[in-house]
Design an enzyme around this catalytic site. Structure first.
Site, mmCIF file in Angstrom:
data_model
loop_
_atom_site.group_PDB
_atom_site.id
_atom_site.type_symbol
_atom_site.label_atom_id
_atom_site.label_comp_id
_atom_site.label_asym_id
_atom_site.label_seq_id
_atom_site.Cartn_x
_atom_site.Cartn_y
_atom_site.Cartn_z
ATOM 1 N N HIS A 263 -2.056 -2.269 -9.852
ATOM 2 C CA HIS A 263 -3.127 -1.760 -8.977
ATOM 3 C C HIS A 263 -4.305 -2.713 -8.987
ATOM 4 C CE1 HIS A 263 -6.000 0.978 -7.139
ATOM 5 N NE2 HIS A 263 -4.930 1.551 -6.629
ATOM 6 N N ASP B 129 2.364 5.662 -6.500
ATOM 7 C CA ASP B 129 3.577 5.721 -5.694
ATOM 8 C C ASP B 129 4.863 5.802 -6.510
ATOM 9 O OD1 ASP B 129 2.247 5.611 -3.193
ATOM 10 O OD2 ASP B 129 1.798 3.514 -3.600
ATOM 11 N N HIS C 158 0.877 -1.189 0.000
ATOM 12 C CA HIS C 158 0.000 0.000 0.000
ATOM 13 C C HIS C 158 0.919 1.245 0.000
ATOM 14 C CE1 HIS C 158 -3.521 2.349 0.608
ATOM 15 N NE2 HIS C 158 -3.785 2.102 1.879
#
Ligand SMILES: CC(C)(COP(=O)(O)OP(=O)(O)OC[C@H]1O[C@@H](n2cnc3c(N)ncnc32)[C@H](O)[C@@H]1OP(=O)(O)O)[C@@H](O)C(=O)NCCC(=O)NCCS
Length: 374
Positions: free
Chosen positions: A258, A315, A219
């Site tokens: 994802h 990210d 995450h």
């Protein structure tokens, strides 16, 4: 009982008015507004939108701004606590401890009314950046810098972290990072926070659940992992080989893939544009070129050859931007949390407003009727 969906994939657990993701088209909206529009606003406006459900008018914005300003500072007890619990930990660990301590000092800790929760929400949004910056400065044996009310949320964070005012592009990147990181429907940490709120526990406890969940590398911790990966690659010329090695060893490329997006993550696209801007401004393309080579290699080897939708997620280019902003890797996930706190709070308030305990079932696959030997 229904079929088990491992990882709760595609399970609709609740209804929300806070954000919408179209994973096939690569679209993200907060309260019906596309993130490409939202990046033109400030983080405080977007936080107001998430928490109150509408963009603030001038009076509301002034009031929200003043409340932020009044709540940004942290007191000496918090600074002392940061000094004694600083054992080469991540910013996330420090945040979790300090938020727990702050909850002890809040006389409305167990008041879950809307008014009390809005007051606590303002305090938490205001204090997160100050805590992260103070943690870093204390660990570097440097003086703690007090907030500057003339600066935006993003610029003020960089100022408190480094002790000098950021360049315009740096301030804009930080502000955009907070906006884009603020909210993402029922991601793992938001789900954790809502589960805790659904038991009627207090909002601080819900936020601590969110922090614990965001820290993991699948995450928000992926930002730290991306920064570590960039540090491991000696130069852009070696990025392709590095990535091919990971792929041949069947390891995951951090910052890619994802659960919901089956195409480009729209947040990654925004961050990629900012990453190239700051690379050019700094006249140093190293991190950007390295990242671009990793992305190209993943595209050729996984997207094209294996037909899997493994694109850069939020990210990947966040990690690249953080390299240019010289954010220490151990702070990466806590910087993510400075933005995400707004979404967690909005979701907790939505949960308290129409609550039912979140309690799914598990299918038991163990043995039965085992008797104790006498
Ligand atoms: C985000 C993530 C946890 C989603 O996981 P998920 O929805 O459970 O997806 P799965 O683990 O089932 O992966 C599906 C397939 O894509 C592959 N895959 C997913 N992410 C990958 C990555 N980053 N690198 C290489 N392959 C990846 C898996 O190996 C799997 O292949 P298989 O079907 O041949 O076994 C996953 O993409 C990941 O680990 N990414 C890296 C960590 C990261 O960046 N996290 C931040 C998310 S915003």
């Amino acid at each position: 009982m229904t079929d088990v969906q491992k990882g709760l994939e595609k399970v609709i657990a609740l209804e929300t008015k806070i954000s919408y993701i179209d994973g096939e088209r690569g679209l993200l909206e907060y309260r019906g507004i596309n993130i490409n529009e939202l990046v033109k606003l400030t983080f405080l406006e977007v936080s107001h939108l998430l928490i109150f459900g509408h963009l603030p008018n001038n009076d509301e914005l002034e009031d929200f701004f003043n409340q932020m300003h009044d709540n940004r500072d942290i007191d000496d007890e918090v600074l002392n606590l940061l000094k004694i619990c600083n054992f080469n930990i991540e910013g996330m660990d420090a945040l979790r401890t300090i938020i727990s301590y702050l909850s002890h000092c809040d006389q409305d800790l167990n008041d879950n009314s809307m008014t009390a929760n809005i007051r606590k929400a303002t305090k938490l949004i205001a204090k997160f950046p100050t805590i992260v910056a103070a943690f870093h400065r204390i660990s570097e044996l440097e003086d703690v810098i007090h907030p500057d009310p003339s600066l935006s949320h993003g610029a003020n964070f960089l100022y408190m972290l480094k002790g000098f005012r950021p360049k315009d592009i740096e301030a804009r990147i930080m502000e955009t990072d907070f906006i884009i990181s603020a909210e993402h429907e029922l991601n793992a940490s938001t789900f954790s926070a809502r589960v805790t709120a659904s038991t009627t526990s207090d909002i601080y406890s819900a936020i601590i659940s969110g922090l614990g969940t965001l820290k993991g590398r699948l995450h928000g911790g992926a930002r730290l992992a991306v920064m570590e990966m960039l540090d491991e690659i000696p130069s852009p010329d070696e990025a392709e080989k590095y990535t091919l090695d990971l792929i041949s060893k069947k390891q995951r490329i951090m910052g890619f893939g994802h659960r919901v997006y089956k195409t480009h993550d729209p947040r990654g696209l925004i961050f990629k544009k900012l990453a190239i801007q700051i690379a050019k401004e700094n006249k140093d393309m190293t991190w950007y070129d390295t990242a671009q080579k990793i992305e190209n290699t993943v595209f050729q080897e996984i997207v094209e050859k294996k037909n899997k939708p493994i694109y850069p997620n939020v990210d990947f280019y966040a990690g690249v931007m953080y390299k240019y902003l010289e954010i220490p890797p151990l702070l990466a996930t806590s910087v993510f949390a400075i933005g995400r706190i707004a979404g967690w709070l909005a979701h907790c308030i939505e949960q308290y407003g129409d609550n039912r305990l979140i309690r799914p079932r598990a299918r038991y696959i163990g043995e039965h009727e085992i008797h104790l030997r006498k």
